[in-house]
Design an enzyme around this catalytic site. Structure first.
Site, mmCIF file in Angstrom:
data_model
loop_
_atom_site.group_PDB
_atom_site.id
_atom_site.type_symbol
_atom_site.label_atom_id
_atom_site.label_comp_id
_atom_site.label_asym_id
_atom_site.label_seq_id
_atom_site.Cartn_x
_atom_site.Cartn_y
_atom_site.Cartn_z
ATOM 1 N N GLU A 89 0.815 -1.203 0.000
ATOM 2 C CA GLU A 89 0.000 0.000 0.000
ATOM 3 C C GLU A 89 0.850 1.256 0.000
ATOM 4 O O GLU A 89 2.000 1.247 0.452
ATOM 5 C CB GLU A 89 -0.920 0.003 1.216
ATOM 6 C CG GLU A 89 -0.124 -0.021 2.489
ATOM 7 C CD GLU A 89 -0.971 -0.223 3.722
ATOM 8 O OE1 GLU A 89 -2.180 -0.426 3.585
ATOM 9 O OE2 GLU A 89 -0.398 -0.168 4.810
ATOM 10 N N CYS A 102 3.511 8.206 1.618
ATOM 11 C CA CYS A 102 4.093 7.153 2.448
ATOM 12 C C CYS A 102 4.281 5.918 1.559
ATOM 13 O O CYS A 102 3.322 5.345 1.064
ATOM 14 C CB CYS A 102 3.127 6.881 3.600
ATOM 15 S SG CYS A 102 3.687 5.613 4.703
ATOM 16 N N CYS A 109 7.606 -8.118 6.099
ATOM 17 C CA CYS A 109 8.803 -7.626 6.782
ATOM 18 C C CYS A 109 9.346 -8.723 7.686
ATOM 19 O O CYS A 109 8.577 -9.438 8.324
ATOM 20 C CB CYS A 109 8.454 -6.400 7.621
ATOM 21 S SG CYS A 109 9.875 -5.659 8.433
HETATM 22 FE FE1 SF4 Z 1 8.733 -1.648 10.621
HETATM 23 FE FE2 SF4 Z 1 8.784 -3.565 12.518
HETATM 24 FE FE3 SF4 Z 1 6.632 -3.325 10.961
HETATM 25 FE FE4 SF4 Z 1 8.888 -4.234 9.943
HETATM 26 S S1 SF4 Z 1 7.677 -5.249 11.518
HETATM 27 S S2 SF4 Z 1 7.513 -2.693 9.030
HETATM 28 S S3 SF4 Z 1 10.398 -3.059 11.087
HETATM 29 S S4 SF4 Z 1 7.387 -1.795 12.428
#
Ligand code: SF4
Ligand code: SAH
Length: 350
Positions: A89, A102, A109
């Site tokens: 997104e 953004c 992740c």
């Molecule tokens: Fe950022 Fe942690 Fe989310 Fe990864 S898991 S996008 S490092 S907040």
């Protein structure tokens, strides 16, 4: 070749290899990034033959839009298809004097912060330079209002996709592409120390660090990467970054989680930490954005206020992030989470 991901130097070399003058690359960059042209036939100041070569070997291919939401407050959110059931997104936040985009850097992740819905989705893949720049290309040519600032605060940890990220940042800064100043491009990181050190050398843009806790014990839980790069090491890297940064402070992001990291004691420890480490900084408190089964709650407004007031009294500029686009879930991987769950189910039942 997708021109959205081509570096100015790469494009120059490519033009020269085809017997074209190097300045053709500048013309191409402007057509693609500034005017938003996808169709080579429209690039009338390029020779017919060269355009025919472009038709054959190159394309301008932004990611495909799956959904487009506009919030009551003007916040706009696109969901882009990344293939194989992945979606990312991009959010545009209009304000009176600026427009902030953004941008996402990864599908999923690996850092796996427990309060983050992107982290809970696991990791799928890194985005390419073209996919990172493609988000800005799309927003710039879709919106009536200009994009004046870019924050790498969408899905993913940008510094764990360093090789694709840096060429994308360079295009954002390049005068023939998006021409943004270094102060108006911000990388937000959970603290990937070796890559922060490299970014200071390669492409020092504004930096935001997701701190979220004043002690190693608590940060080990909230930002698991802390076990690898603890606070002492992180702070040293930030001091080094400040020597190269376009601003003379860094921004600490701090998510406000009820009863977890939001007491006045935590605020006191925070001040002690940044004072001892001599870090020139601002704080940006982020009210927790809840999602199903997160196990966390948003701190109450009085708790957020008390925390912010304490930091302010201690001399630190502190803001509490405004919640924007609430009605379209325009924060932190939520919509993509929904879609991803749906697409995964679809894939499974096929
Ligand atoms: Fe950022 Fe942690 Fe989310 Fe990864 S898991 S996008 S490092 S907040
Ligand atoms: N991976 C990078 C950048 C993307 S997240 C990073 O962690 O810095 C941008 C910010 O949103 C980070 O500070 C992140 O910790 C925060 N965030 C993630 N999930 C959140 C949630 N559910 N509520 C509030 N903030 C969240």
């Amino acid at each position: 070749m997708n021109l959205l991901g081509c570096s100015p130097q790469g494009l120059t070399d490519w033009c020269v290899a085809r017997g074209e003058k190097p300045f053709r690359a500048r013309q191409l960059l402007k057509w693609v990034h500034q005017r938003g042209t996808k169709d080579f036939a429209e690039m009338t100041d390029l020779a017919r033959e060269f355009r025919a070569g472009l038709e054959q070997d190159a394309e301008v291919a932004p990611p495909a839009v799956l959904q487009d939401h506009v919030s009551a407050d003007g916040t706009r959110k696109w969901l882009f298809d990344m293939g194989q059931g992945n979606a990312i997104e991009t959010v545009f936040i209009p304000e009176v004097d600026r427009g902030t985009l953004c941008v996402s850097s990864q599908a999923g992740c690996t850092v796996a912060c427990p309060f983050c819905s992107t982290g809970r989705q696991g990791f799928n893949r890194n985005l390419t330079t073209a996919e990172i720049v493609g988000q800005l290309w799309w927003a710039r040519h879709e919106l009536a209002q200009p994009v004046t600032n870019v924050v790498m605060m969408g899905m993913g940890e940008p510094l764990l996709n360093y090789d694709q990220l840096v060429p994308a940042l360079q295009l954002m800064l390049h005068d023939d592409a998006y021409g943004l100043s270094r102060r108006r491009v911000t990388v937000s990181t959970s603290g990937v120390v070796p890559m922060m050190d490299r970014l200071a050398r390669d492409c020092p843009v504004a930096l935001a660090v997701s701190l979220h806790a004043p002690t190693d014990a608590l940060r080990d839980v909230l930002v698991p990467l802390n076990k690898k790069y603890p606070l002492k090491v992180l702070m040293a890297s930030i001091r080094n970054y400040l020597g190269a940064a376009p601003r003379d402070f860094i921004t600490f992001e701090y998510v406000m989680l009820d009863g977890v990291n939001d007491s006045l004691d935590h605020a006191r420890q925070l001040v002690k930490l940044v004072r001892a480490e001599e870090i020139s900084c601002k704080f940006n408190l982020i009210p927790f954005n809840p999602f199903p089964n997160s196990g966390y709650r948003k701190s109450s407004w009085p708790r957020q206020r008390a925390f912010a007031d304490f930091l302010t009294q201690e001399g630190y500029v502190t803001t509490i992030r405004k919640t924007r686009g609430d009605d379209i879930d325009a924060a932190c991987g939520q919509l993509a989470g929904d879609i991803q769950d749906r697409t995964r189910i679809t894939l499974r039942t096929k």
